[in-house]
Every structure is written in C-alpha cells, then in structure tokens.
Design an enzyme around this catalytic site. Structure first.
Site, PDB file in Angstrom:
ATOM      1  N   ASP A  99     113.980  58.019 126.108  1.00  0.00           N
ATOM      2  CA  ASP A  99     112.766  58.854 126.109  1.00  0.00           C
ATOM      3  C   ASP A  99     111.784  58.355 125.052  1.00  0.00           C
ATOM      4  OD1 ASP A  99     110.892  60.882 126.199  1.00  0.00           O
ATOM      5  OD2 ASP A  99     112.348  62.512 126.141  1.00  0.00           O
ATOM      6  N   HIS A 128     109.026  61.832 137.532  1.00  0.00           N
ATOM      7  CA  HIS A 128     108.299  62.205 136.301  1.00  0.00           C
ATOM      8  C   HIS A 128     107.345  61.106 135.847  1.00  0.00           C
ATOM      9  CE1 HIS A 128     107.703  64.304 132.502  1.00  0.00           C
ATOM     10  NE2 HIS A 128     108.117  63.260 131.810  1.00  0.00           N
TER      11      HIS A 128
HETATM   12  C1  HEM Z   1     107.919  59.634 130.242  1.00  0.00           C
HETATM   13  C2  HEM Z   1     111.532  62.824 129.759  1.00  0.00           C
HETATM   14  C3  HEM Z   1     108.295  66.408 129.371  1.00  0.00           C
HETATM   15  C4  HEM Z   1     104.729  63.186 129.512  1.00  0.00           C
HETATM   16  C5  HEM Z   1     109.166  60.194 130.172  1.00  0.00           C
HETATM   17  C6  HEM Z   1     110.406  59.478 130.346  1.00  0.00           C
HETATM   18  C7  HEM Z   1     111.411  60.377 130.191  1.00  0.00           C
HETATM   19  C8  HEM Z   1     110.824  61.662 129.948  1.00  0.00           C
HETATM   20  C9  HEM Z   1     112.902  60.100 130.268  1.00  0.00           C
HETATM   21  C10 HEM Z   1     110.535  57.983 130.677  1.00  0.00           C
HETATM   22  C11 HEM Z   1     110.606  57.120 129.468  1.00  0.00           C
HETATM   23  C12 HEM Z   1     109.316  57.017 128.708  1.00  0.00           C
HETATM   24  O1  HEM Z   1     108.376  56.314 129.098  1.00  0.00           O
HETATM   25  O2  HEM Z   1     109.234  57.687 127.687  1.00  0.00           O
HETATM   26  C13 HEM Z   1     110.957  64.080 129.601  1.00  0.00           C
HETATM   27  C14 HEM Z   1     111.700  65.310 129.448  1.00  0.00           C
HETATM   28  C15 HEM Z   1     110.792  66.314 129.343  1.00  0.00           C
HETATM   29  C16 HEM Z   1     109.479  65.711 129.431  1.00  0.00           C
HETATM   30  C17 HEM Z   1     113.208  65.431 129.419  1.00  0.00           C
HETATM   31  C18 HEM Z   1     110.991  67.797 129.156  1.00  0.00           C
HETATM   32  C19 HEM Z   1     112.069  68.318 128.615  1.00  0.00           C
HETATM   33  C20 HEM Z   1     107.055  65.851 129.392  1.00  0.00           C
HETATM   34  C21 HEM Z   1     105.814  66.581 129.284  1.00  0.00           C
HETATM   35  C22 HEM Z   1     104.807  65.669 129.328  1.00  0.00           C
HETATM   36  C23 HEM Z   1     105.422  64.364 129.459  1.00  0.00           C
HETATM   37  C24 HEM Z   1     105.707  68.090 129.136  1.00  0.00           C
HETATM   38  C25 HEM Z   1     103.317  65.864 129.233  1.00  0.00           C
HETATM   39  C26 HEM Z   1     102.685  66.979 129.286  1.00  0.00           C
HETATM   40  C27 HEM Z   1     105.293  61.954 129.701  1.00  0.00           C
HETATM   41  C28 HEM Z   1     104.524  60.736 129.769  1.00  0.00           C
HETATM   42  C29 HEM Z   1     105.444  59.712 129.994  1.00  0.00           C
HETATM   43  C30 HEM Z   1     106.754  60.335 130.047  1.00  0.00           C
HETATM   44  C31 HEM Z   1     103.018  60.602 129.610  1.00  0.00           C
HETATM   45  C32 HEM Z   1     105.120  58.225 130.162  1.00  0.00           C
HETATM   46  C33 HEM Z   1     104.797  57.984 131.598  1.00  0.00           C
HETATM   47  C34 HEM Z   1     104.441  56.533 131.850  1.00  0.00           C
HETATM   48  O3  HEM Z   1     103.321  56.161 131.495  1.00  0.00           O
HETATM   49  O4  HEM Z   1     105.275  55.795 132.379  1.00  0.00           O
HETATM   50  N1  HEM Z   1     109.447  61.537 129.941  1.00  0.00           N
HETATM   51  N2  HEM Z   1     109.624  64.367 129.584  1.00  0.00           N
HETATM   52  N3  HEM Z   1     106.769  64.517 129.508  1.00  0.00           N
HETATM   53  N4  HEM Z   1     106.623  61.676 129.862  1.00  0.00           N
HETATM   54 FE1  HEM Z   1     108.121  63.018 129.791  1.00  0.00          FE
END
Ligand code: HEM
Length: 388
Positions: free
Chosen positions: A214, A302
């Site tokens: 993450d 996601h």
């Molecule tokens: C990407 C998990 C909530 C925004 C990711 C990734 C994971 C992850 C595993 C892929 C690895 C990475 O690029 O970091 C989670 C979990 C969440 C959560 C477990 C809630 C418990 C959120 C929320 C937002 C968000 C609430 C925004 C409001 C993003 C963004 C990316 C991302 C912008 C990068 C996407 C990209 O450009 O590839 N998240 N996330 N996430 N997450 Fe989350």
C-alpha cells in the site's frame, strides 16, 4: 543501518554511547548494541520552510491527537498555546525534555520524532482571521460509503506525532497534551503503525492489514511539491490534511479467494505488481484484455477507480495501520496531504464512492480536515505567519 551488535564490540558501543549521550546511558540498546544502531538518536529538524511530518519519510509509529479549544480561549491565549507547543516540539524533536517535563529521561530518544500541527476553522475564528480560512477547510461532503462517528471526526487543532519509538511518542504526546490542558480538550486520539524500524529494507512500501502493498503509486516530495504544498497566500508553505479512519473487515476479506482479492485492487498480493505487469513499479496497462475479452484490471478495481487523467487530482498518502482488537477493530488511519482538498482529494473520493469493489470490505468511520501552516523559523511560533 547495522544490525544489533553482540559480544565485546556491542558492549563497547554501549559504553561509548553512554559516555557521549549522557542521559541515554546504556539502557536504550541494553547489552545488545549501541542505541544509534536502532535509530534512537536520529533527529528530523523541526525548524524549516515547511513543517516536518509531511514530506519527511514516515517513521514506524503515529499518534494523532485532535483537540477542541476551550470556551473563553481568545487570540492571546491561542498564541500562548502555539508558543508553548512550538518551544516544546523543538525541544522534544531534538531529544531534549519539554520546558515543564516531569519525566525528562523519556525525552532522551528522539527516534526521528516529528510534530506537525494543523488548524480547523475555529482557530482562524479565534485568531480573528476568519478571512483566511481556506475555502476547502471544513467537513468533507458526505459520501455514500461513510458511517462517520463524531468521536473520530473533526477537531479544532491536530497534533500529528510520528516517531520510530513508541515510548518517545507516548511521552511527546503526554507533554504536548498536558501543556494544552487549560486551552483545549482532547477530542480523539488515533494511533497507527507501519513496519518497525529495520524490519524491512528501507524504501520498502508498507503493507496494510489486508496484506496489500500500500503506497506504491504516490506523490513524491521534491518532484510533486506543487501538488503537496500551498504556493502562495497566507497558507504558503503549508498544506491541507485529510484524516479518514477507515475500518477494514478482515473476516469477510479473508473469505475471498486470492484471485478475487487481487482483482479488487488490480495488483498482486505477493509483490504489489499490477495484474498486467511483473514488478511493483511497472505501469498498469488498464486497456489490456485477457482471453475472455475482459480487461485484466477490472472496471471495479481500486487502482482503476482511484486514478484519473487529471494531473491535479492526486495527493500524498501517508497513512498508518491501526488494530485495536486483534483484527476485530482494524483498518487504516488514512492521512493525505494536498495543496487543495476540494480540487485534489474530493473528486477522487467521490469517484471511489460511486464504484470501487474495495468498499465492500472498508468503511470510513472518521473524517477530519485541517490546514497545516507553513514551517517555523527559530524565534517564530507555529502558524505565526498565517495568523498575525
Ligand atoms: C492505491 C488500498 C482507501 C486512493 C491503493 C493500493 C492499495 C490501496 C493496496 C495499490 C497500491 C498503491 O498504489 O498504493 C487501500 C485500502 C483502503 C484505501 C485498503 C481503505 C481501507 C483509499 C481512499 C482513497 C485511496 C479512501 C482516496 C480517497 C488511492 C490512490 C491510489 C491507491 C489515489 C493510487 C492509484 C494509482 O494511481 O494507481 N490503495 N486504499 N485509497 N489508493 Fe487506496
């Protein structure tokens, strides 16, 4: 970082550390190694153009404290509090006791401590600077996924403390909260953790409690500064902070098979690589299709939903895991920093609210937004340039 030393060399290291460090003595590393081996002496500068704790690398542990100003606190009292906090934060982050520190020994291990202060709208009102409230400062618009609880939401002031040592963190929080006791009451406290110092090679992306890598695709301080920091106006050198407490249901998540878990995000669990790539930092191919004609990274994934062609809709994610109940009360203290919360954060959260399969297992239960003023030069107090 070297590993723990054992035997004669290690003991010699302790003796040297004790002689040089005074109060630290041999007690921090014990007989196993010199305290500096564990990063206990590492100092992150408090003074500077920007507050530490945003662009500085996230240490292992987080304590976030939101406070509400007491009734009757006026501009002068507010400035007194900010002066006290500035002084104590400068001392504690250097590994020195706070001014009225009743346990000075506990201050001896700075362990990369950072203290970052943020303001809710009430601070501007009390300072008679309501004209300077950023237009995005206040509760986020409601989202369908939200199940927000007041005990995890909002606040007039926030203290974000990060360090590589929990004892350091507990002490710093105690000192700063106690100093504030006549000015403000604690509203909520959120604690979080990443991998312990030295547990994984430096530069390793953290894992959350779903087991996912993450933080892979994130803003990079230095490269993306215009998206992280406010460029001009009273908040210049500051940033907007969003705190979302997001519960993660480990029971129902674990009921999914591995391919389903990977499709939910669009990345592999083993190494965080996109489903269309081989290594963590490979660029995902959102158009690639499989033998069934469907996109390899599903429409509900996601990472597909969280990204956008609009280069402004990005922010720095600097969250921590929490677990207050052996997995039954676990999730993310999801913290983001961005120059403009309304332009950068809200559209992404709105898109995820409309569609993101991950929402099945995650629930935002707390939400708060703060304006983090620019940094402090020696002699100034936190927020001085914003509030005078
Ligand atoms: C990407 C998990 C909530 C925004 C990711 C990734 C994971 C992850 C595993 C892929 C690895 C990475 O690029 O970091 C989670 C979990 C969440 C959560 C477990 C809630 C418990 C959120 C929320 C937002 C968000 C609430 C925004 C409001 C993003 C963004 C990316 C991302 C912008 C990068 C996407 C990209 O450009 O590839 N998240 N996330 N996430 N997450 Fe989350």
């Amino acid at each position: 970082r070297r590993g723990f030393l054992v035997g004669a060399a290690g003991l010699a290291g302790v003796a040297v550390g004790g002689a040089v460090g005074g109060v630290v003595g041999g007690t921090v590393g014990g007989a196993q190694g010199a305290p500096e081996d564990a990063g206990g002496r590492a100092v992150v500068p408090f003074h500077g153009e920007r507050q530490a704790g945003v662009a500085t690398p996230p240490p292992a542990f987080l304590t976030l404290v939101a406070l509400d100003l007491a009734g009757g606190v006026d501009r002068d009292a507010l400035v007194r509090l900010l002066r006290i906090w500035t002084d104590d934060a400068a001392r504690l982050t250097r590994g020195e006791p706070g001014l009225a520190d009743s346990e000075p020994e506990l201050a001896a291990v700075p362990a990369s401590l950072t203290v970052t202060v943020g303001f809710g709208p009430e601070v501007f009102r009390v300072a008679r600077r309501a004209d300077r409230v950023p237009r995005w400062l206040g509760p986020l618009p409601p989202f369908g996924v939200d199940a927000l609880r007041p005990e995890w939401s909002d606040g007039d002031l926030v203290l974000q403390l990060c360090a590589d040592d929990q004892v350091t963190l507990a002490h710093a929080a105690r000192v700063l909260v106690r100093q504030a006791s006549t000015f403000a009451q604690v509203r909520w406290v959120q604690q979080g953790f990443r991998h312990a110092p030295g547990a994984v090679p430096s530069g390793t992306t953290m894992r959350n409690l779903f087991g996912q890598v993450d933080g892979t695709r994130n803003l990079v301080p230095g490269r993306d500064d215009d998206l992280i920091w406010v460029g001009d106006g009273p908040l210049a050198g500051g940033t907007g902070m969003v705190v979302r407490r997001i519960a993660m249901n480990l029971d129902t998540w674990e009921a999914l098979d591995r391919p389903a878990r990977e499709q939910t995000v669009g990345r592999r669990l083993a190494d965080g690589a996109p489903l269309t790539g081989n290594a963590e930092h490979d660029e995902p191919d959102l158009a690639a299709t499989g033998p069934d004609g469907l996109t390899v990274i599903p429409g509900f994934a996601h990472i597909r939903r969280a990204r956008t062609d609009d280069p402004r809709q990005r922010f720095l994610r600097r969250g921590y895991n929490y677990d207050d109940g052996a997995g039954r009360d676990a999730g993310l203290v999801f913290v983001t920093f961005q120059a403009d919360v309304a332009e950068q954060f809200v559209p992404v959260q709105r898109r995820l609210d409309e569609l993101d399969l991950l929402n099945t297992w995650t629930t935002p239960i707390g939400s708060a937004v703060f304006a983090v003023p620019g940094g402090v030069a020696p002699g100034e107090y936190l927020g001085q340039r914003l509030l005078v």
